[in-house]
Motif scaffolding. Structure first.
Motif, PDB file in Angstrom:
ATOM      1  N   VAL A   1       9.520   6.714   6.539  1.00 35.26           N
ATOM      2  CA  VAL A   1      10.524   7.276   5.624  1.00 35.26           C
ATOM      3  C   VAL A   1       9.396   8.207   4.370  1.00 35.26           C
ATOM      4  O   VAL A   1       9.396   9.330   4.724  1.00 35.26           O
ATOM      5  CB  VAL A   1      11.054   6.219   4.910  1.00 35.26           C
ATOM      6  CG1 VAL A   1      11.544   7.429   4.115  1.00 35.26           C
ATOM      7  CG2 VAL A   1      12.672   5.720   5.527  1.00 35.26           C
ATOM      8  N   LEU A   2       8.441   7.024   4.119  1.00 34.04           N
ATOM      9  CA  LEU A   2       6.981   7.597   3.510  1.00 34.04           C
ATOM     10  C   LEU A   2       6.400   8.976   4.194  1.00 34.04           C
ATOM     11  O   LEU A   2       6.375  10.442   3.850  1.00 34.04           O
ATOM     12  CB  LEU A   2       5.969   7.339   3.435  1.00 34.04           C
ATOM     13  CG  LEU A   2       6.904   6.229   1.955  1.00 34.04           C
ATOM     14  CD1 LEU A   2       5.301   5.179   1.689  1.00 34.04           C
ATOM     15  CD2 LEU A   2       6.757   7.206   0.658  1.00 34.04           C
ATOM     16  N   VAL A   3       7.038   8.962   6.396  1.00 39.11           N
ATOM     17  CA  VAL A   3       5.848  10.429   6.514  1.00 39.11           C
ATOM     18  C   VAL A   3       7.091  11.611   6.753  1.00 39.11           C
ATOM     19  O   VAL A   3       6.018  12.140   6.501  1.00 39.11           O
ATOM     20  CB  VAL A   3       6.404   9.395   7.903  1.00 39.11           C
ATOM     21  CG1 VAL A   3       5.713  10.745   9.341  1.00 39.11           C
ATOM     22  CG2 VAL A   3       4.503   8.396   8.482  1.00 39.11           C
TER      23      VAL A   3
ATOM     24  N   ALA B   1       0.580  -0.839   0.353  1.00 43.31           N
ATOM     25  CA  ALA B   1       0.038  -0.337   0.146  1.00 43.31           C
ATOM     26  C   ALA B   1       0.828   1.354   0.465  1.00 43.31           C
ATOM     27  O   ALA B   1       0.370   2.089  -0.361  1.00 43.31           O
ATOM     28  CB  ALA B   1      -1.187  -0.057   1.458  1.00 43.31           C
ATOM     29  N   ALA B   2       2.057   1.756   0.806  1.00 41.00           N
ATOM     30  CA  ALA B   2       2.504   2.325   0.294  1.00 41.00           C
ATOM     31  C   ALA B   2       3.593   2.619  -0.649  1.00 41.00           C
ATOM     32  O   ALA B   2       3.436   4.484  -0.973  1.00 41.00           O
ATOM     33  CB  ALA B   2       4.109   1.909   1.971  1.00 41.00           C
ATOM     34  N   VAL B   3       3.807   2.058  -1.195  1.00 42.22           N
ATOM     35  CA  VAL B   3       4.821   2.064  -2.143  1.00 42.22           C
ATOM     36  C   VAL B   3       4.387   1.310  -3.629  1.00 42.22           C
ATOM     37  O   VAL B   3       5.510   1.775  -4.562  1.00 42.22           O
ATOM     38  CB  VAL B   3       6.514   1.493  -1.877  1.00 42.22           C
ATOM     39  CG1 VAL B   3       7.038   2.143  -0.963  1.00 42.22           C
ATOM     40  CG2 VAL B   3       6.763  -0.065  -1.972  1.00 42.22           C
ATOM     41  N   GLY B   4       3.475   1.097  -3.418  1.00 43.76           N
ATOM     42  CA  GLY B   4       2.305   0.717  -4.660  1.00 43.76           C
ATOM     43  C   GLY B   4       1.672   1.114  -5.769  1.00 43.76           C
ATOM     44  O   GLY B   4       0.940   1.767  -4.862  1.00 43.76           O
ATOM     45  N   LEU B   5       1.956   0.826  -6.492  1.00 49.42           N
ATOM     46  CA  LEU B   5       0.824   2.068  -8.154  1.00 49.42           C
ATOM     47  C   LEU B   5      -0.191   0.971  -8.764  1.00 49.42           C
ATOM     48  O   LEU B   5       0.396  -0.665  -9.056  1.00 49.42           O
ATOM     49  CB  LEU B   5       1.366   3.075  -8.683  1.00 49.42           C
ATOM     50  CG  LEU B   5       2.619   3.827  -7.657  1.00 49.42           C
ATOM     51  CD1 LEU B   5       3.642   4.767  -8.833  1.00 49.42           C
ATOM     52  CD2 LEU B   5       1.562   4.731  -7.135  1.00 49.42           C
TER      53      LEU B   5
END
Length: 446
Positions: A422-424, A340-344
């Protein structure tokens, strides 16, 4: 109701009725609420507070909602005995009918926890409470009036650490919505009762948010046996306390639902006796680094990031789900949090074929690996996630042989936590940018 004269009239007409009701005991109140003198109070409240009482479809006052709300109020404050109590009762009733805002309290027992340091972030805090503090928070006297057979032992509950989450709320404008039972006239019989709401939560959302902030900390780095358990505590239930005395309180879970162990102690004369004490993990040597990391500023960053364009809040959903689950469900939830964080969607051909990337591997898994490596600056982490994703796929597609190693379970947790953190940070850094999530992730790997 407004004006001193109006309040005086209300009190003058209510006092004689309360004198009659004072002869009842609390257990008789529910049965007596449908007839005089209780029904006279219902009529009086409908006369002086018409907007709050509201109307039913026929246009007449919603007396049934008012009756339920008044029963809740009597449970909250008790039946007044004598003039002084009656005067305080009426003041409290007027205040409750006039109240428009309040603060809901969510109490979460931290089962199996050691002696945790006090941690405060936003409207959330981790701490212990003595019996009186916990009794006041849970409104225990109110609960005993409402539930005469109540067996919950406040003294036993006070042995545990608690996560307390406060939530400011605005009350509904009418009693039918405010009293905790809703309006039948608003019930849609044509709705899809089996529909799935993807982002609905079992716990209140503010509790989910608090737990999410807590589990983004690196607990596994301080666990003595992290391959067995990286958690510092479990939350078996959440008890919500409403500030609205016109609403019905929830039945509190028993202290027996928490984890206990038998321990030998001594009584007042020095004799050995068996006693029940909370079962503790004793798995963490030092909690202070966690307490120092989850500062007020970090909490604000975590909250702000969930609404940033480059952040997918579904990742937070799966992080909390991983905390609440064990075994294969924990493992799958952590893998899903990373996806969910890094998938498209474009990785799977949604919206057209994704652009080619260098090398032989062109699939979605390769893109996830490259984005993880790029985000974390750690090629090994990307490669490790690819291995974990293969384990996940083998399980889902029926090709898994044997068990999933504890190292795999912990590594899935570590990578998910690192990626989301890291995304935060990236979300905060790009707060004023117009960069979309697709553009941001495509910069790392198309």
């Amino acid at each position: 109701m407004s004006g001193t004269n109006t309040l005086g009239v209300f009190k003058a007409r209510l006092v004689p009725i309360l004198e009659i009701i004072s002869n009842l005991n609390q257990r008789q109140l529910h049965d007596a609420s449908k007839q005089p003198p209780f029904s006279d109070i219902v009529q009086l409240c409908a006369e002086f507070f018409p907007a709050l009482v509201g109307t039913i479809r026929s246009g007449t006052p919603d007396l049934e909602s008012a009756r339920f709300s008044l029963v809740n109020f009597f449970d909250a404050v008790g039946i007044p005995r004598g003039w002084e109590e009656a005067d305080r009762f009426i003041d409290a009733l007027v205040a409750s009918f006039s109240q428009r805002h309040g603060e809901v309290i969510h109490l979460c027992p931290l089962d199996l926890a050691d002696d945790l340091p006090n941690i405060q972030f936003g409207l959330c805090e981790i701490r212990t409470f003595n019996s009186k503090e916990l009794s006041d928070l849970m409104q225990y006297e109110r609960l005993k009036r409402r539930f005469p057979a109540l067996q919950t032992d406040i003294a036993q509950l006070s042995y545990f650490n608690w996560l307390l989450v406060r939530e400011p709320v605005t009350f509904a404008p009418t009693l039918s919505h405010r009293g905790g039972f809703g309006s039948l006239w608003d019930f849609d019989l044509n709705q899809d009762f089996g529909a799935i709401k993807p982002f609905s939560t079992t716990w209140p959302k503010v509790v989910d948010d608090a737990v999410y902030a807590l589990i983004l900390q690196n607990w596994e780095d301080y666990a003595q046996h992290r391959n067995y358990n990286w958690r510092a505590f479990q939350i078996p239930w959440v008890y919500t306390v409403t500030p609205d005395r016109l609403a019905a309180p929830a039945f509190p879970p028993s202290h027996e639902t928490l984890s206990w162990q038998t321990q030998i102690g001594q009584d007042g004369v020095g004799q050995d006796v068996e006693m029940e004490v909370p079962l503790r993990l004793n798995a963490f040597e030092d909690y202070n680094p966690i307490a120092n990391e989850l500062t007020e500023s970090r909490w604000q960053e975590i909250v702000s990031a969930t609404s940033a364009p480059i952040f997918n809040p579904t990742a937070a959903h799966f992080m909390v789900r991983a905390f609440r689950n064990t075994g294969i469900d924990e493992f799958l939830s952590h893998i899903s949090a990373v996806e969910a964080a890094v998938g498209l969607g474009s990785d799977f051909g949604i919206g057209g074929r994704p652009p080619r990337i260098p090398g032989k591997q062109q699939g979605a898994t390769a893109r996830l690996r490259r984005r993880i490596a790029g985000l974390l600056g750690d090629i090994a982490a990307g490669a490790r996630f690819e291995e974990l994703f293969s384990v996940r796929s083998a399980y889902l597609h029926g090709r898994l042989e044997g068990s999933i190693a504890s190292r795999d379970r912990v590594d899935a947790r570590i990578i998910a936590r690192r990626v989301v953190n890291v995304l935060v940070d990236a979300s905060i850094a790009s707060a004023n940018a117009t960069l979309s999530r697709e553009s941001f992730l495509s910069l790392i790997c198309p």
